[in-house]
Design a protein around this motif. Structure first.
Motif, short mmCIF file in Angstrom:
data_model
loop_
_atom_site.label_atom_id
_atom_site.label_comp_id
_atom_site.label_asym_id
_atom_site.label_seq_id
_atom_site.Cartn_x
_atom_site.Cartn_y
_atom_site.Cartn_z
N HIS A 1 0.91 -1.45 -0.38
CA HIS A 1 -0.41 -0.47 0.13
C HIS A 1 0.86 1.13 0.02
O HIS A 1 0.86 2.38 -0.57
N ILE A 2 2.51 1.47 0.95
CA ILE A 2 2.56 2.34 0.92
C ILE A 2 3.23 2.70 -0.67
O ILE A 2 3.20 3.94 -1.07
N ILE A 3 4.28 0.98 -0.66
CA ILE A 3 5.09 1.50 -1.98
C ILE A 3 3.86 2.18 -3.32
O ILE A 3 4.54 2.85 -4.02
N ILE A 4 3.03 1.78 -3.56
CA ILE A 4 1.90 2.08 -4.96
C ILE A 4 1.57 4.33 -4.14
O ILE A 4 1.78 4.88 -5.26
N HIS A 5 1.44 4.18 -3.52
CA HIS A 5 1.25 5.63 -2.79
C HIS A 5 2.57 6.03 -3.45
O HIS A 5 2.92 7.25 -4.07
N ARG A 6 3.87 6.03 -3.33
CA ARG A 6 5.10 6.64 -3.47
C ARG A 6 4.77 6.52 -4.95
O ARG A 6 5.49 7.03 -5.26
N LEU A 7 4.82 5.53 -5.86
CA LEU A 7 4.61 5.47 -6.90
C LEU A 7 3.75 6.21 -7.82
O LEU A 7 4.62 7.23 -8.76
N ALA A 8 2.59 6.09 -7.16
CA ALA A 8 1.74 7.23 -7.72
C ALA A 8 2.95 9.48 -7.28
O ALA A 8 2.20 9.52 -8.22
N CYS A 9 2.93 9.25 -6.18
CA CYS A 9 3.20 10.61 -6.46
C CYS A 9 4.63 10.81 -7.24
O CYS A 9 4.66 11.95 -7.70
N GLN A 10 5.30 9.73 -6.93
CA GLN A 10 6.43 9.94 -8.34
C GLN A 10 6.10 9.93 -9.58
O GLN A 10 6.81 11.14 -10.13
N LEU B 1 -1.19 -4.07 -10.74
CA LEU B 1 -0.86 -2.74 -10.04
C LEU B 1 -1.07 -1.53 -10.61
O LEU B 1 -1.24 0.01 -10.42
N ALA B 2 -1.45 -1.56 -12.18
CA ALA B 2 -2.27 -0.44 -13.16
C ALA B 2 -3.14 -0.12 -12.29
O ALA B 2 -3.41 1.44 -12.27
N ASN B 3 -3.96 -0.78 -12.25
CA ASN B 3 -5.47 -1.04 -11.75
C ASN B 3 -5.22 0.50 -10.37
O ASN B 3 -6.30 1.68 -10.83
N ARG B 4 -4.72 -0.22 -9.28
CA ARG B 4 -4.23 0.80 -8.20
C ARG B 4 -3.63 1.59 -8.24
O ARG B 4 -3.89 2.65 -7.58
N LEU B 5 -2.90 1.50 -9.43
CA LEU B 5 -2.57 3.25 -9.23
C LEU B 5 -3.02 4.24 -10.07
O LEU B 5 -3.26 5.45 -9.17
N LYS B 6 -4.23 4.09 -11.08
CA LYS B 6 -5.43 4.45 -11.33
C LYS B 6 -5.91 5.52 -10.02
O LYS B 6 -6.28 6.35 -9.76
N LYS B 7 -5.94 4.71 -9.69
CA LYS B 7 -7.48 4.24 -8.36
C LYS B 7 -6.71 5.64 -7.52
O LYS B 7 -7.30 6.63 -7.30
N VAL B 8 -5.74 5.24 -6.92
CA VAL B 8 -5.00 6.01 -6.38
C VAL B 8 -5.02 7.52 -6.84
O VAL B 8 -4.92 8.78 -6.25
N LEU B 9 -4.34 7.93 -7.84
CA LEU B 9 -4.29 8.88 -8.27
C LEU B 9 -5.31 9.72 -8.60
O LEU B 9 -5.62 10.91 -8.80
N GLU B 10 -6.16 9.37 -9.16
CA GLU B 10 -8.15 9.30 -9.06
C GLU B 10 -8.56 9.97 -7.48
O GLU B 10 -8.46 11.25 -7.86
N GLU B 11 -8.22 9.47 -7.09
CA GLU B 11 -9.10 9.26 -5.56
C GLU B 11 -9.00 10.11 -4.50
O GLU B 11 -8.69 10.95 -3.72
N GLU B 12 -6.80 9.86 -4.60
CA GLU B 12 -6.48 11.10 -3.36
C GLU B 12 -5.36 11.28 -3.64
O GLU B 12 -5.14 12.24 -2.70
N TYR B 13 -5.23 11.42 -5.60
CA TYR B 13 -4.32 12.61 -5.90
C TYR B 13 -4.99 13.46 -6.74
O TYR B 13 -4.69 14.79 -7.35
N GLY B 14 -6.25 13.72 -7.18
CA GLY B 14 -7.55 14.38 -7.62
C GLY B 14 -6.72 14.43 -9.27
O GLY B 14 -7.01 15.46 -9.79
N VAL B 15 -5.52 13.37 -9.84
CA VAL B 15 -5.69 13.69 -10.74
C VAL B 15 -6.76 12.91 -12.07
O VAL B 15 -7.86 12.17 -10.85
N GLN B 16 -7.42 14.07 -13.68
CA GLN B 16 -8.90 13.83 -13.92
C GLN B 16 -8.01 13.30 -15.06
O GLN B 16 -6.97 14.12 -15.85
N ASN B 17 -8.83 13.07 -15.38
CA ASN B 17 -8.99 12.19 -17.05
C ASN B 17 -7.74 11.22 -17.78
O ASN B 17 -7.28 11.21 -18.74
N LEU B 18 -7.08 10.62 -16.54
CA LEU B 18 -5.98 9.66 -16.86
C LEU B 18 -6.19 8.94 -17.83
O LEU B 18 -7.83 8.00 -17.78
N ILE B 19 -5.44 8.12 -18.54
CA ILE B 19 -6.09 7.23 -19.80
C ILE B 19 -5.16 6.30 -19.57
O ILE B 19 -4.38 5.94 -19.34
#
Length: 180
Positions: A13-22, A45-63
């Motif tokens: 969980h921590i690593i996925i968040h760190r990768l999203a921040c990077q 992993l791709a699905n998890r990253l997309k979810k974290v980027l959108e829901e927790e960091y507000g990234v929009q229109n992620l493909i």
């Protein structure tokens, strides 16, 4: 066969968040960036990253897309069992985009070489990066290195890194298994 835990659920969980921040640090708004999960295991992993980027960091229109490399591998004819291909789902343009390949484990580099060949069917990317949960060092057959890595693992030839995901009916963890 002995087993050694490499990552627990909390560490994954921590690593996925760190990768999203990077990814955010490098790509900012993602308007010219697409994520491509390497089928089958990179898709989790791709699905998890997309979810974290959108829901927790507000990234929009992620493909996000998924790339099957089964028949692009240089060893696909060397197996005696029938191969089961996964589905490629890329319904967007790759041309001049920044592509981030996502996979669970980088081992020999052959899967990524196959992905580099397979993606050409969808256009010519501006740039390709590689994100992996586990970078298994000292085992490359090709000169391929990740741009983003969750954890680096030193494993010898008779050890295998296995990644388990909640989506596969269990919990998130990574362990090292002795095969001989």
């Amino acid at each position: 066969m002995g087993q050694k835990i490499v990552l627990t659920d909390k560490e994954v969980h921590i690593i996925i968040h760190r990768l999203a921040c990077q990814l955010i640090e490098k790509h900012l708004d993602f308007s010219n960036t697409v994520l491509v999960g390497i089928q089958p295991r990179g898709s989790f992993l791709a699905n998890r990253l997309k979810k974290v980027l959108e829901e927790e960091y507000g990234v929009q229109n992620l493909i996000l897309g998924y790339l099957d490399i089964t028949f692009f591998r240089d060893d696909f004819r060397r197996t005696h069992k029938p191969l089961e291909a996964n589905k490629t789902q890329i319904d967007f343009l790759i041309e001049d985009k920044k592509v981030v390949f996502i996979d669970d484990v980088l081992y020999t580099g052959r899967s990524i070489r196959a992905a580099l060949t397979a993606i050409q069917s969808f256009g010519r990317p501006q740039e390709i990066e590689l994100l992996v949960l586990i970078d298994r060092r000292f085992s490359r057959h090709l000169p391929i290195q990740p741009d983003y890595r969750g954890r680096q693992v030193d494993a010898i030839n008779y050890e295998k890194v296995q990644v388990h995901w909640v989506e596969q009916g269990g919990e998130d963890f990574v362990h090292l298994v002795q095969t001989s």
